[in-house]
Structures are given as C-alpha cells and as structure tokens.
Motif scaffolding. Structure first.
Motif, short mmCIF file in Angstrom:
data_model
loop_
_atom_site.label_atom_id
_atom_site.label_comp_id
_atom_site.label_asym_id
_atom_site.label_seq_id
_atom_site.Cartn_x
_atom_site.Cartn_y
_atom_site.Cartn_z
N LEU A 35 -8.60 13.94 4.04
CA LEU A 35 -8.79 14.32 5.52
C LEU A 35 -7.57 13.65 5.89
CD1 LEU A 35 -11.81 13.14 4.77
CD2 LEU A 35 -12.07 14.10 6.78
N GLU A 36 -6.84 14.41 6.99
CA GLU A 36 -5.97 13.62 7.94
C GLU A 36 -6.32 14.04 9.45
OE1 GLU A 36 -1.25 13.40 8.89
OE2 GLU A 36 -1.75 14.53 7.12
N ARG A 37 -6.48 12.91 10.09
CA ARG A 37 -6.95 12.80 11.55
C ARG A 37 -5.92 13.42 12.29
NH1 ARG A 37 -9.74 7.05 11.63
NH2 ARG A 37 -7.75 6.91 12.80
N ALA A 38 -6.12 13.71 13.75
CA ALA A 38 -4.96 14.15 14.72
C ALA A 38 -4.09 12.85 14.91
CB ALA A 38 -5.56 14.41 15.93
N ASP A 39 -4.41 11.68 14.75
CA ASP A 39 -3.53 10.62 14.96
C ASP A 39 -2.75 10.37 13.67
OD1 ASP A 39 -5.28 9.16 13.34
OD2 ASP A 39 -6.04 7.77 14.80
N GLY A 40 -3.05 10.95 12.42
CA GLY A 40 -2.16 10.85 11.17
C GLY A 40 -2.95 9.89 10.21
N TRP A 41 -3.89 9.46 10.39
CA TRP A 41 -4.58 8.59 9.46
C TRP A 41 -5.32 9.46 8.43
CZ3 TRP A 41 -4.83 3.46 8.97
CH2 TRP A 41 -5.92 2.75 8.16
N ARG A 42 -4.69 8.98 7.15
CA ARG A 42 -5.24 10.14 5.97
C ARG A 42 -6.31 9.15 5.10
NH1 ARG A 42 0.85 9.81 4.20
NH2 ARG A 42 0.44 7.60 4.62
N THR A 43 -7.34 9.95 4.80
CA THR A 43 -8.43 9.36 4.01
C THR A 43 -8.64 10.03 2.81
OG1 THR A 43 -9.30 8.39 5.97
CG2 THR A 43 -10.72 8.70 3.84
N LEU A 44 -8.80 9.56 1.80
CA LEU A 44 -9.26 10.08 0.47
C LEU A 44 -10.88 9.62 0.31
CD1 LEU A 44 -8.94 11.42 -2.41
CD2 LEU A 44 -8.40 9.07 -3.38
N VAL A 45 -11.71 10.79 -0.15
CA VAL A 45 -13.14 10.31 -0.66
C VAL A 45 -12.91 11.18 -2.00
CG1 VAL A 45 -15.37 10.87 -0.09
CG2 VAL A 45 -13.85 10.59 1.83
N ALA A 46 -13.26 10.25 -3.05
CA ALA A 46 -13.28 10.60 -4.33
C ALA A 46 -14.82 9.76 -4.80
CB ALA A 46 -12.23 10.01 -5.25
N PRO A 47 -15.13 10.42 -6.03
CA PRO A 47 -16.61 10.17 -6.36
C PRO A 47 -16.57 9.11 -7.24
CG PRO A 47 -15.90 12.03 -7.59
CD PRO A 47 -15.04 11.90 -6.63
N THR A 48 -15.43 8.60 -8.05
CA THR A 48 -15.64 7.55 -8.77
C THR A 48 -14.46 6.58 -8.69
OG1 THR A 48 -14.44 8.52 -10.53
CG2 THR A 48 -16.81 8.82 -10.65
N THR A 49 -14.50 5.38 -9.07
CA THR A 49 -13.10 4.58 -9.09
C THR A 49 -12.17 5.00 -9.77
OG1 THR A 49 -14.69 2.55 -8.67
CG2 THR A 49 -12.26 2.01 -9.54
N ARG A 50 -12.36 5.64 -11.03
CA ARG A 50 -11.20 5.95 -11.77
C ARG A 50 -10.71 7.38 -10.99
NH1 ARG A 50 -12.11 9.15 -17.28
NH2 ARG A 50 -10.17 9.06 -18.23
N THR A 51 -11.44 8.35 -10.50
CA THR A 51 -10.62 9.48 -9.98
C THR A 51 -10.06 8.97 -8.48
OG1 THR A 51 -12.86 9.99 -8.80
CG2 THR A 51 -12.32 11.03 -10.77
N ALA A 52 -10.69 8.06 -8.15
CA ALA A 52 -10.03 7.56 -6.50
C ALA A 52 -8.64 6.94 -6.91
CB ALA A 52 -10.85 6.45 -6.13
N GLU A 53 -8.72 6.07 -8.16
CA GLU A 53 -7.30 5.26 -8.38
C GLU A 53 -6.19 6.48 -8.92
OE1 GLU A 53 -8.33 2.50 -11.18
OE2 GLU A 53 -9.19 1.13 -9.84
N TYR A 54 -6.72 7.41 -9.72
CA TYR A 54 -5.52 8.35 -10.08
C TYR A 54 -5.04 9.07 -9.05
CZ TYR A 54 -3.73 12.20 -12.60
OH TYR A 54 -2.77 13.12 -12.94
N ILE A 55 -6.09 9.65 -8.06
CA ILE A 55 -5.46 10.33 -6.94
C ILE A 55 -4.59 9.76 -6.02
CG2 ILE A 55 -6.11 12.01 -4.95
CD1 ILE A 55 -8.86 12.53 -6.44
#
Length: 197
Positions: A35-55
């Motif tokens: 997700l990227e908000r209108a103010d430019g803040w970018r968030t990743l939501v991933a299901p596991t630590t492994r996938t989050a770290e890779y992405i």
C-alpha cells in the motif's frame, strides 16, 4: 519464479493498493499486499517473516508488517484481507490487449528476451515497465498473460473507508515498475534474480 496475479487499485483517499496472489512461488502459495498512502508512506503486509524479508529485500517500504493475508475469488469477485486492510473488487471482461496477452506462449513469456522486446510497447500503452532493477544486484522481469479491468472496489484500512475506486495515480514507488493507471488485474509471471555474493 512467481506465477500468479497482481491487482492494482486506486482509492478516493489517495491510497493505492497492490495485491500479489501467488499460487506458485519459491515459498509455496501465498499472497501479499503493498500500500502507498497519499502522503507517500509505503507499507508491505506479508504472511510470514520469510516472505516479508524477501519482498522487503527486493522492493522499498517504510513499514513492513507480518500479518495473515487471505485472498478468496469467485465469479469475478476478489476478497482480500491483509492485517488492517479489507478489500473487495470485481473485474470486468478482458479487452483486446488482454486477449493478445493471453495468446503469448508461456515458455516464450518467461524468457528475459521477451521482457526486453515488450518493455517499450508496455511503457507506451500502459506506463508499465517489464524489466529493470529495484535494488543493486537484483534483476527482475515480468510477463503478462492476461489483463482484466477492475470495475468496482471497496476498501478500508483499520476500519476507515478508503473511498471510491480511482485511478492508480500517482504511480506507486515500491520498485522500478508501477502499475497501470487504470485499476486492473493482471495474470503475470514474475522472475527475480539476486546476484550471488
């Protein structure tokens, strides 16, 4: 190689949402949301630590969350739940471009040469790049195998309605490539190569 779907939705609040749904990947089946908000803040939501770290090691984010991500599909409707995000959207019929993309043989589509050939036409027609790099030592290329317009969407984040369906504008800034400005669901093969240290 990641074999699946990418959906891109803009909202009236200015938040843009990118959903990756990967039935086949090096990590097994999973889904993630950027997700990227209108103010430019970018968030990743991933299901596991492994996938989050890779992405997060491939793209750029200001915040990385590990939360369950579920995607349910049926009859042209997609329901996505990712931590504080709830998203429901419906796709329409493919147009001429989507039908042309479906005709490309998959063995050809997964080759880097095909991404190189299609990069300029893709930029001219949709504003999307099909090859590039988001971080040093990382090479990526994409091949689309279908394109459906997203015709309706409702999204909320933390219980707050994000507003009506809108173009994915301005372009998201997670990596070298954005999404089409018109909300769309794309069937995609995504390949990422990291240089070996």
């Amino acid at each position: 190689m990641f074999d699946g779907w990418i959906a891109a939705v803009g909202t009236g609040s200015g938040t843009r949402v990118i959903v990756g749904h990967w039935p086949r990947s090096p990590f097994g089946p999973f889904s993630d949301v950027m997700l990227e908000r209108a103010d430019g803040w970018r968030t990743l939501v991933a299901p596991t630590t492994r996938t989050a770290e890779y992405i997060a090691g491939t793209y750029h984010f200001d915040e990385v969350r590990t939360d369950p991500v579920t995607v349910r599909t049926g009859d042209g409707a997609w329901d996505v739940a990712a931590g504080p995000l709830d998203l429901r959207f419906r796709v329409g019929r493919q147009g001429a471009l989507g039908l042309v993309l479906r005709a490309v043989p998959r063995p050809l589509a997964r080759r880097p040469l095909w991404a190189a050939v299609t990069d300029v036409p893709a930029r001219l027609m949709t504003g999307v790049r099909t090859r590039g790099s988001s971080r040093p030592g990382c090479r990526q290329w994409y091949a689309a195998g279908g394109l459906w317009p997203i015709v309706t969407a409702r999204a909320s984040f933390g219980g707050t309605d994000l507003g009506a369906l809108a173009p994915v504008v301005p372009p998201v800034r997670f990596g070298f490539a954005s999404a089409p400005a018109s909300p769309a669901l794309v069937r995609v093969l995504s390949t990422v190569e990291h240089a070996v240290a």
